[in-house]
Write a protein that holds these residues in place. Structure first.
Motif, short mmCIF file in Angstrom:
data_model
loop_
_atom_site.label_atom_id
_atom_site.label_comp_id
_atom_site.label_asym_id
_atom_site.label_seq_id
_atom_site.Cartn_x
_atom_site.Cartn_y
_atom_site.Cartn_z
N THR A 41 11.31 -3.72 55.09
CA THR A 41 10.85 -3.12 56.34
C THR A 41 9.47 -2.50 56.15
O THR A 41 9.03 -2.24 55.04
CB THR A 41 11.80 -1.99 56.81
N LEU A 42 8.81 -2.27 57.27
CA LEU A 42 7.59 -1.48 57.28
C LEU A 42 7.86 -0.26 58.15
O LEU A 42 8.26 -0.42 59.30
CB LEU A 42 6.41 -2.28 57.84
N PRO A 43 7.68 0.94 57.62
CA PRO A 43 7.37 1.18 56.22
C PRO A 43 8.54 0.83 55.32
O PRO A 43 9.67 0.69 55.78
CB PRO A 43 7.07 2.68 56.19
N SER A 44 8.22 0.72 54.03
CA SER A 44 9.24 0.34 53.06
C SER A 44 10.32 1.41 52.95
O SER A 44 10.09 2.58 53.23
CB SER A 44 8.57 0.15 51.70
N ILE A 45 11.48 1.00 52.47
CA ILE A 45 12.57 1.96 52.28
C ILE A 45 12.25 2.90 51.11
O ILE A 45 12.81 3.97 50.99
CB ILE A 45 13.90 1.22 52.04
N TRP A 46 11.29 2.50 50.26
CA TRP A 46 10.95 3.31 49.09
C TRP A 46 9.65 4.07 49.29
O TRP A 46 8.77 3.62 50.04
CB TRP A 46 10.83 2.43 47.85
N TYR A 47 9.53 5.16 48.56
CA TYR A 47 8.30 5.95 48.55
C TYR A 47 8.03 6.33 47.10
O TYR A 47 8.90 6.89 46.43
CB TYR A 47 8.47 7.21 49.40
N GLU A 48 6.83 5.99 46.64
CA GLU A 48 6.53 6.24 45.22
C GLU A 48 6.00 7.66 45.03
O GLU A 48 5.17 8.13 45.82
CB GLU A 48 5.49 5.22 44.76
N ILE A 49 6.46 8.32 43.98
CA ILE A 49 6.04 9.72 43.76
C ILE A 49 6.19 10.08 42.28
O ILE A 49 6.98 9.48 41.55
CB ILE A 49 6.87 10.68 44.65
N HIS A 50 5.40 11.05 41.86
CA HIS A 50 5.45 11.60 40.50
C HIS A 50 5.64 13.11 40.64
O HIS A 50 4.86 13.77 41.32
CB HIS A 50 4.14 11.26 39.78
N LEU A 51 6.69 13.63 40.01
CA LEU A 51 6.97 15.07 40.06
C LEU A 51 6.83 15.65 38.66
O LEU A 51 7.51 15.20 37.72
CB LEU A 51 8.39 15.33 40.58
N ASN A 52 5.96 16.64 38.54
CA ASN A 52 5.79 17.31 37.25
C ASN A 52 6.08 18.79 37.44
O ASN A 52 5.41 19.47 38.21
CB ASN A 52 4.34 17.09 36.76
N VAL A 53 7.14 19.24 36.77
CA VAL A 53 7.49 20.66 36.83
C VAL A 53 7.26 21.23 35.43
O VAL A 53 7.86 20.74 34.46
CB VAL A 53 8.96 20.87 37.24
N GLN A 54 6.42 22.22 35.38
CA GLN A 54 5.97 22.74 34.08
C GLN A 54 7.13 22.97 33.12
O GLN A 54 8.08 23.69 33.43
CB GLN A 54 5.24 24.06 34.32
N ASP A 55 7.04 22.37 31.97
CA ASP A 55 7.98 22.57 30.86
C ASP A 55 9.41 22.11 31.13
O ASP A 55 10.30 22.35 30.31
CB ASP A 55 8.04 24.05 30.42
N SER A 56 9.67 21.48 32.28
CA SER A 56 11.07 21.11 32.51
C SER A 56 11.27 19.70 33.05
O SER A 56 12.33 19.11 32.84
CB SER A 56 11.75 22.11 33.45
#
Lengths: 827, 119
Positions: free
Chosen positions: A312-327
């Motif tokens: 589908t448009l938009p796609s069912i997926w969403y790309e993301i990067h999560l960085n939580v300090q030290d964890s």
């Protein structure tokens, strides 16, 4: 003359003002739509990268920095998971707000409020099967101090912070077209989305299929055509056979119709529960595989995953990067509406899922006090009160379309089927902490830790494959597996008046299908039966799809003892087909080529094309189309007994799996080969094969001209059609020529609306490297350069390098298009 | 020159009004201009020109910082028009709206004027 001008002016003014205030027909009001500042044109302004900007958000614990890279992927750097999820809600809503609401409305049965009466049937179905009911129950049972609750609330705060800041430029185009405004995002809407995924992945109808077929050809025949276990075995858990093996199959001839279960009942129940008769199992499928270091060129574990869902448009997926300090440091894809990464990798592990397709749903025929409007149901000789919930369906503008009552037994929703009532028992309705599971899963440091987290996953059952930097690979079919009384099987309708028929528990985790560090050095799943029943006969489901993709993946992995990431990428779009290798030889057998008369020129001409074929689905090839057409002709001729004589459509009520067809091809004189539409003539296998190839050739010749004229080419017939959620052609991408065919690793069949919705390859070396893409783009804004920018790459089987910086400043300035600084604001 | 001044002035009024309040300032400005300029035969035309200039200018301003190409293509498909037609529609709409409003306002204004002073 001036009077005429005045009259014209009055008419024009009336029309323009009228259409600008009220719209015309189904069209939105023209004035607000064309307004260059507040109308549809403003969407272009909202599509621009934000540059460098500060955003104040109440409730943030500490500042959060987001760098959006040139592929439109946000890299979120936060001090706590709460803050990361909060900001994730904001950035996902910025890109996908309409999609998030659409998914929620689909599950809640509230699409008619946008689309009016045409959506009422879909809404009724959603509510009838308890999608919203389950979400509401789960939400109300959550402890407000639980991490699940806190995560969902934080995510919703982020979404609502974006909604609060909406301007004409950032209001999604779809809302303008629908003349709607976004609803505020409630934390429970994430649970609605999980319900919706349950419908997509775990609403199978094993209970119904045999009823349909048995009503036509008898119970024994139905059991044979839709066997408990896959006749062709290439299980997820290696069974000691490097190649696929056959199970003995019993295929009793068509028998006396089973009157105990009318097919009309089965039809109605199937329709009510939202599933068409099972057809091509490639629609909803997926692949994943992992290779241990000893079989990779680099000496590091490799993992690949490509879930197949509706494109589908938009796609069912969403790309993301999560960085939580030290964890936490995790990247991959998320579902818009769901916090955290669902499929991805961190600094230690990578994982992906395929759908298991286990039988986690049962139907119970209930005895009720009033067939028209029951209030009680019978259980163990006593009447029990049904839970009755009035429900109102509203249309556009809020007017009431329908008032109804939803009913529930202790098992779940009660569905009317003709004059009878059936209740559902479904793991998707069960309490779960899957949000927490996802949160913990993405922070696991090893394969074992990941598997431990997944022990608590409930629904829908998923084949989770995982690999770590230590070189361990593993796979397990996780999720809540019901334990049933008696023989444990769930592929039938149960008597609801006896509590003894209720589920008695869940399978213990130790008995989940799975394997860790296999001796063969690789693992693969592609929706096939998880375990060879000769090794473990625990009931997990029935009528498993044919394992063509699994066979092909195993073949590729077995033949390569030095796998590279690029080879993994190539495998994902490999045009080879185990299915062709299984069926093609039957068309080419001497017994057929010699039997076919020399003057049967259609057959001869078709045969010459198939004889030259290497069995791959490439765009320039003409054999794939002929082969598919011939196989279709064969299927139609063979399963003529399964056409409902009372039905008007002339369609089969169900189609046995191709593995059953393959088993039947070894029985050339089986009564099933006889075409019941030619009384007095007894056909056999070879006659049907010859007829089918001849008919296929003739059909193509008639409709497409001579084979070499160009219109038989696979690229002429196979396309991906990626439709916008509103099915508007202007916002869709159609006619994307693709390689691959039914049951290739990147399958293409039907209307081309299903396929690999995300492709990922991860190498777990000293530095984790990853590549991926999906057929769409990060933004849901059709004016954005990120709306569909990845489609060509996806079409060509290419992948992008996925950036995975440890710190915000590790991203080079040339990679960054926006920097957002989120800071807490006093409320 | 006076005609140009009228058009540009009305255009500015429409542009500011649209940006601040929305599309409906177009008929409002049209009505006002038609009434106030009822002595001018060409007031409706000048108002239409101003409205077209205003929306065309706003569109050009938008295109300056946000490429309209991708959106234009999709809108063209959505409205079943050529791309130029979508832009044309966006400019033509306020022109017609302003012209019709000014024409009617001017006529009404003339009815309320003493007969001797009517042009």
């Amino acid at each position: 003359m001036s009077r005429i001008a005045d009259g014209i002016a009055a008419v024009i003014l009336t029309i323009l003002v009228g259409t600008s205030v009220r719209g015309l027909g189904g069209l939105p009001p023209v004035g607000p739509l064309l307004d260059p500042i507040h109308g549809v044109w403003a969407t272009a302004a909202g599509a621009q990268p934000l540059g460098k900007r500060s955003v104040l958000l109440g409730g943030l614990g500490a500042p959060v920095q987001v760098r959006v890279d040139r592929r439109g992927v946000p890299h979120v750097f936060a001090q706590s998971y709460h803050d990361a999820v909060y900001v994730m809600g904001y950035v996902v809503a910025r890109d996908r707000l309409f999609q998030m609401e659409a998914q929620t409305r689909a599950a809640a049965g509230r699409l008619a409020e946008w689309a009016g009466r045409p959506a009422l049937a879909a809404d009724r179905q959603s509510r009838a099967i308890g999608l919203g009911w389950a979400a509401e129950r789960k939400w109300s049972e959550l402890d407000t101090t639980s991490s699940t609750y806190q995560t969902l609330v934080a995510y919703s705060q982020g979404v609502n912070a974006w909604i609060d800041q909406l301007t004409p430029a950032t209001l999604p185009l779809e809302y303008r077209l629908l003349q709607a405004t976004p609803i505020r995002w409630e934390p429970k809407y994430t649970l609605y989305f999980y319900s919706e995924m349950g419908r997509t992945l775990a609403l199978n109808n094993l209970d119904v299929v045999r009823g349909r077929v048995g009503a036509l050809v008898g119970k024994d025949a139905a059991e044979g055509l839709f066997p408990l276990h896959a006749p062709l075995q290439q299980p997820i858990v290696p069974n000691g056979h490097p190649t696929s093996t056959r199970l003995p199959v019993s295929l009793p001839p068509p028998g006396v119709p089973d009157a105990s279960v009318g097919h009309s009942f089965a039809d109605q129940l199937g329709v009510l529960a939202g599933r068409e008769p099972p057809g091509n199992a490639d629609r909803i499928g997926s692949n994943n595989w992992a290779v241990a270091p000893e079989r990779t060129k680099g000496g590091y574990a490799l993992l690949a995953g490509d879930p197949h869902l509706e494109l589908t448009l938009p796609s069912i997926w969403y790309e993301i990067h999560l960085n939580v300090q030290d964890s936490l440091d995790v990247a991959g894809v998320s579902f818009p509406g769901s916090p955290g990464v669902i499929i991805g990798f961190n600094r230690e592990i990578a994982w992906s899922f395929t759908n298991t397709g286990g039988d986690v749903i049962d139907y119970y025929r209930e005895t009720v006090d009033d067939e028209g409007a029951p209030t009680r149901y019978l259980l163990d000789g006593e009447w029990r009160d049904l839970t009755l919930t009035p429900t109102v369906f509203r249309g556009r503008g809020g007017g009431i379309l329908l008032q109804d009552t939803l009913r529930y037994t202790h098992r779940g929703p009660l569905l009317p089927v003709g004059e009878e009532w059936y209740s559902m028992r479904w793991t998707v309705h069960d309490p779960s902490h899957d949000t927490d599971v996802f949160a913990q899963m993405q922070g696991a440091h090893s394969v074992d830790e990941w598997l431990t987290v997944m022990e608590h996953f409930v629904a829908p059952t998923q084949n989770g494959i995982v690999a770590d930097r230590q070189g361990t690979i593993a796979i397990r079919s996780s999720g809540s597996w019901p334990v049933r009384p008696g023989d444990g099987r769930g592929d039938r309708i149960f008597d609801g008046s006896r509590s003894a028929n209720d589920w008695v528990g869940r399978l213990p985790v130790e008995r989940y299908p799975g394997v860790r560090a296999p001796a063969q050095g690789y693992l693969a799943s592609a929706n096939q039966e998880p375990v060879d029943p000769r090794r473990d006969s625990t009931y997990l489901g029935a009528n498993w799809p044919s394992p063509w993709r699994a066979i092909r993946i195993n073949t590729l992995l077995r033949s390569d003892s030095a796998v590279t990431p690029d080879a993994m990428r190539r495998f994902q779009t490999d045009p080879g087909s185990a299915r062709v290798h299984a069926f093609l030889p039957f068309f080419l057998r001497d017994s057929i080529t010699q039997v076919a008369s020399a003057e049967d020129s259609l057959f001869r001409r078709g045969l010459s094309i198939l004889q030259e074929w290497d069995g791959t689905y490439r765009g320039q090839g003409i054999a794939p189309l002929l082969f598919e057409t011939a196989l279709g002709e064969l299927t139609n001729r063979l399963w003529d007994e399964l056409i409902d004589p009372g039905g008007s459509s002339g369609r089969r009520v169900a189609t046995p799996s191709e593995a059953v067809l393959l088993a039947l091809l070894d029985l050339p004189a089986s009564p099933w080969w006889d075409d019941s539409r030619t009384p007095g003539v007894q056909e056999d296998r070879d006659e049907l094969l010859i007829e089918s190839l001849s008919a296929a050739y003739l059909r193509l010749l008639t409709s497409r001209g001579a084979p070499r004229d160009g219109r038989w080419r696979w690229s002429e017939v196979r396309f991906a059609n990626i439709m916008h959620l509103l099915r508007l052609p202007a916002l869709s991408r159609r006619g994307i020529a693709v390689e691959g065919g039914p049951s290739t690793l990147s399958p293409s069949s039907g209307r081309g609306q299903f396929g690999a919705s995300w492709r990922m390859v991860v190498e777990l070396g000293p530095v984790v490297r990853a590549w991926g893409t999906y057929p769409g783009g990060q933004s849901g804004n059709p004016a954005s350069r990120w709306y569909d920018d990845r489609i060509t790459q996806w079409q060509q089987g290419q992948l992008d390098t996925l950036l995975f910086p440890r710190a915000a400043d590790d991203l080079s300035p040339t990679e960054v298009v926006s920097t957002l600084i989120f800071e807490g604001a006093s409320r | 020159m006076r005609r140009l001044t009228w058009s540009v002035g009305l255009g500015l009024l429409v542009a500011v009004g649209t940006a601040g309040l929305g599309w409906w300032t177009v008929p409002i400005v049209g009505l006002g201009a038609g009434w106030l300029g009822r002595r001018r035969k060409d007031i409706a035309l000048l108002t239409a020109l101003g409205a077209g200039l205003a929306w065309g200018g706003l569109l050009a301003g938008l295109a300056w910082h946000a490429p309209l190409g991708p959106l234009l293509g999709r809108l063209a498909m959505l409205f079943a028009l050529p791309a130029a037609g979508v832009v044309g529609l966006t400019v033509l709409f306020p022109m017609l709206l302003a012209w019709s409003a000014a024409t009617l306002a001017r006529r009404i204004g003339q009815w309320t004027m003493p007969a001797a002073s009517q042009s």
